[in-house]
Motif scaffolding. Structure first.
Motif: not given
Length: 330
Positions: A18-25
């Motif tokens: 599962e991708v852990a990402a920052n910002g506005s999903w």
């Protein structure tokens, strides 16, 4: 909306992360489009439109290198809200959107450019355009000059027509013109919610739902040059550009052995850097699926063939359909 990455080894061992990402999903959605543009540190996933219980025309960018989402608000007039459309990325980094549904079936074409700043514009290609539709596919030809469009549903009919949208002009710049393709030989049954990917010389099409409400499990190859599918020798490299332009496209059903996916619709496909076709998920056998399959074409030429394998990847995403699958350069 949850994103997952499939990590492969050289022996096709695989595991999901599962991708852990920052910002506005992006919000959760379905029947959206996703394409990769750029390379290296600039490699970016663009996600457009879809249905979040209502059609949307939002545009999101995911930086592969930074693992970061952002919502883009380009200049210009965006496409209307829609889902079930198709999009493809050109070799020079444009995203081209065609068709879809928002209460009406759509047949318009829009271009997104990212440089110098993101901007939308509607384009009106020359030539005989396809009818408005959704659930179709669009892939960039391997020479980078055309987007190949196949199938879909126009509100009354399942479709199995094919078109080329030329996106490069004679001077090498952006230009748009439709060309109906009339491939010789047997062709795939009319369908929509199938998956398609570019391949050497054309396009591969797998699955979809047909006019009887059943699900197709066949694999077809469209060749733009019309050759090589019945054992003929490949054309010599010295064939003139004029002769290539006159070659007739052709369809051929691929002799695909191995552990093939069952008939399905709403699945997603991507091609890895080694030319293997991956499919994931969809609706089949009366249920949503999270099965992962890979098709590897035979290397001996002649009639198109190859073998499917089902990949038992660890920790797969939940079963789903009407999602997207894209391949990064890594």
């Amino acid at each position: 909306m949850v994103a997952f990455a499939l990590l492969l080894t050289s022996t096709l061992g695989a595991r999901w992360n599962e991708v852990a990402a920052n910002g506005s999903w992006p919000q959760p959605r379905y029947s959206h489009s996703a394409v990769i543009v750029g390379s290296g540190a600039d490699e970016t996933l663009l996600v457009f439109g879809g249905n979040t219980f209502d059609p949307v025309n939002q545009l999101f960018a995911y930086s592969v290198a930074r693992a970061e989402w952002s919502q883009l608000k380009p200049a210009g007039e965006p496409p209307s809200k829609r889902y079930g459309h198709a999009a493809a990325a050109t070799a020079d980094g444009r995203m081209v959107v065609f068709g879809g549904y928002n209460g009406s079936f759509l047949g318009d074409v829009h271009e997104l450019t990212l440089e110098p700043e993101p901007a939308w514009r509607r384009v009106d290609p020359a030539g005989a355009a396809p009818c408005a539709r959704d659930g179709h596919s669009a892939v960039l030809s391997d020479d980078g000059r055309s987007i190949l469009v196949f199938g879909g549903f126009d509100g009354k009919r399942h479709l199995n027509d094919a078109f080329a949208l030329d996106v490069v002009g004679a001077d090498g710049g952006a230009a748009y013109a439709w060309r109906p393709l009339r491939p010789r030989g047997p062709k795939p049954a009319a369908r929509y919610l199938h998956a398609a990917q570019a391949c050497d010389g054309g396009m591969l099409v797998f699955g979809g739902t047909n006019k009887s409400g059943g699900f197709e499990g066949d694999l077809w190859r469209l060749r733009l040059d019309g050759g090589g599918d019945e054992g003929e020798a490949e054309a010599e490299a010295s064939v003139s550009a004029e002769a290539e332009a006159e070659a007739e496209p052709s369809w051929a059903r691929v002799d695909a052995g191995g552990d093939a996916p069952t008939g399905r619709m709403g699945h997603a496909a991507a091609t890895d850097p080694d030319g293997r076709l991956w499919t994931f998920g969809g609706f089949c056998d009366g249920a949503f699926s999270n099965a992962l399959h890979v098709f590897e074409a035979a290397a001996d030429g002649g009639k198109p063939g190859g073998r499917w394998r089902r990949i038992k990847a660890r920790k797969p995403p939940a079963a789903r359909h009407k999602h997207t699958l894209t391949a990064t350069a890594d």
